[in-house]
Scaffold this active site. Structure first.
Site, PDB file in Angstrom:
ATOM      1  N   HIS A   1     -32.362 -18.292  34.761  1.00  0.00           N
ATOM      2  CA  HIS A   1     -33.567 -18.875  34.182  1.00  0.00           C
ATOM      3  C   HIS A   1     -34.023 -18.003  33.017  1.00  0.00           C
ATOM      4  O   HIS A   1     -34.265 -16.811  33.176  1.00  0.00           O
ATOM      5  CB  HIS A   1     -34.684 -18.967  35.216  1.00  0.00           C
TER       6      HIS A   1
ATOM      7  N   TYR B   1     -45.509 -22.974  37.006  1.00  0.00           N
ATOM      8  CA  TYR B   1     -46.711 -22.390  37.607  1.00  0.00           C
ATOM      9  C   TYR B   1     -47.890 -23.211  37.100  1.00  0.00           C
ATOM     10  O   TYR B   1     -48.217 -23.153  35.911  1.00  0.00           O
ATOM     11  CB  TYR B   1     -46.857 -20.929  37.208  1.00  0.00           C
TER      12      TYR B   1
ATOM     13  N   PRO C   1     -46.663 -13.565  46.594  1.00  0.00           N
ATOM     14  CA  PRO C   1     -45.409 -14.067  46.038  1.00  0.00           C
ATOM     15  C   PRO C   1     -45.510 -14.582  44.606  1.00  0.00           C
ATOM     16  O   PRO C   1     -44.487 -14.888  43.987  1.00  0.00           O
ATOM     17  CB  PRO C   1     -45.036 -15.209  46.995  1.00  0.00           C
TER      18      PRO C   1
ATOM     19  N   LYS D   1     -42.045 -10.542  43.140  1.00  0.00           N
ATOM     20  CA  LYS D   1     -41.738  -9.114  43.121  1.00  0.00           C
ATOM     21  C   LYS D   1     -41.236  -8.554  44.453  1.00  0.00           C
ATOM     22  O   LYS D   1     -40.644  -7.470  44.477  1.00  0.00           O
ATOM     23  CB  LYS D   1     -42.990  -8.329  42.712  1.00  0.00           C
TER      24      LYS D   1
ATOM     25  N   TYR E   1     -42.555 -10.068  34.576  1.00  0.00           N
ATOM     26  CA  TYR E   1     -41.797 -11.007  35.408  1.00  0.00           C
ATOM     27  C   TYR E   1     -40.323 -10.609  35.492  1.00  0.00           C
ATOM     28  O   TYR E   1     -39.690 -10.741  36.540  1.00  0.00           O
ATOM     29  CB  TYR E   1     -41.934 -12.417  34.846  1.00  0.00           C
TER      30      TYR E   1
END
Length: 387
Positions: A68, A197, A289, A293, A381
């Site tokens: 991704h 998200y 979550p 991580k 991220y």
């Protein structure tokens, strides 16, 4: 080494030590089948994926995983792409934690590792001595006592090892969030090339993936939500309402094969070393979550720990282990901040006012409208890659 916990952290540590010529014994009260069939999603930082490959565990993450290059932040009914490759030159891999476990368990079996699944009555003894031990009963009912040079607690969020640090010498930092995730596994096509998200006035939603035909999705809910009170029609109606917008985006629907509630907690245990006892992974820290991580932190811990344990054994001097906690905790607290930031930016607090919701929208607009803001998210991220 004695390692309590046969999840990804314990098995990766055992593997890395084996590569360095250091023997270990791993025990876990779960059976391999139990762990292997506990369905968990997973986003691996590029460094975590490379660790699996470079250390000789398996290259399956690159063959079966999905790369991704970013994520979508969706708010106000519109999607905005955060392109990791353009911003920081990195990516992440969609590769479930269960698959990481399978790779590691297979590698330990392939290499003749001593891993004992399905044990019971596990306890640790003499942790402040020069020869700490693990006492347990194996799957065949035989009792064992293993004495080791160093003992590692990689036994998850319900760790027995962390409480071996004397109360007067330990500090536990803890935060529980006033919301949870209602998670579903649905037989449906993918909804986007990468994770979404989603912020909405109805609450957060995460549109994730598992395979081409099986999707994982989450919606913000009360921590005490009753999963049985939610029919498939109600779940899909709520998810569709949260992602709805002027662009006409809709989720692909299908049969729901699993549903559960995942509570949110932040936790850090300090110190991560007490004499010859060391903590790693969820035994030492957990994160919400939202920032993806948890597994990555566990792998980062044991990468450092394997290096220092190998030095300690080779030099016959455990002073090098003084550096483990500070090195690991620097990343842990950065990850705690990143996960907290992502969580509070995207979720609706139970007592949120209209001001709070509009402020969040302002923050998200500032983030996607700024190269500096988007880069900050991309760095966190993907794991703060060296640039």
């Amino acid at each position: 080494m004695g390692i309590v916990g046969g999840g990804p952290a314990g098995l990766m540590l055992s593997h890395l030590l084996s590569v360095a010529g250091v023997d270990s014994v791993v025990v876990d009260d779960r059976t391999r089948d139990d762990i292997e069939h506990t369905v968990r999603a997973g986003i691996l930082e590029a460094g975590s994926a490379q660790l699996l490959v470079d250390s000789g565990v398996s290259d399956r993450v690159h063959r079966d995983g999905v790369r991704h290059g970013g994520i979508y932040l969706r708010f106000g009914g519109t999607s905005h792409h955060i392109h990791f490759g353009k911003l920081v030159g990195e990516s992440v891999w969609l590769y479930p934690q269960t698959e990481v476990f399978v790779d590691l368990a297979d590698a330990r079996q392939r290499d003749g590792g001593d891993v004992r699944f399905g044990v019971s009555g596990t306890r640790v003894v003499d942790v402040s001595s020069g020869r700490p031990g693990i006492v347990f009963t194996d799957a065949d009912g035989r009792e064992h006592e293993v004495r080791c040079d160093y003992l590692v607690g990689a036994d998850g969020s319900r760790s027995i090892c962390r409480f071996e640090v004397p109360e007067a010498q330990r500090v536990h930092y803890f935060r529980e969030y006033p919301f949870a995730w209602f998670g579903i596994l649905a037989e449906a096509p993918k909804n986007a090339a990468e994770l979404i998200y989603n912020h909405s006035e109805r609450g957060f939603a995460l549109i994730s993936q598992c395979t081409e035909t099986l999707q994982r999705m989450y919606l913000q809910c009360d921590p005490d939500e009753d999963v049985d009170a939610w029919s498939e029609d109600r779940i899909w109606a709520e998810l569709q309402a949260r992602v709805a917008g002027p662009d006409g985006f809709r989720l692909h629907e299908g049969p729901i094969v699993d549903k559960s509630v995942l509570r949110f907690r932040s936790f850090v245990a300090e110190p991560m070393r007490y004499g010859r006892l060391l903590l790693a992974g969820d035994a030492a820290h957990t994160v919400p979550p939202t920032g993806a991580k948890g597994l990555n932190l566990a792998l980062a811990d044991v990468r450092v720990l394997a290096e220092l344990l190998t030095q300690a054994v080779g030099d016959g001097n455990d002073e090098v282990l003084d550096g483990y906690g500070p090195r690991a905790l620097e990343r842990v607290w950065r990850s705690q901040h990143f996960s907290y930031w992502m969580t509070t930016m995207l979720h609706t607090l139970p007592d949120a006012t209209e001001f709070d919701v509009r402020r969040q929208l302002g923050e998200l607009a500032s983030l996607v409208g700024s190269t500096a803001g988007s880069t900050f998210l991309a760095e966190g991220y993907t794991g703060w890659p060296a640039r």
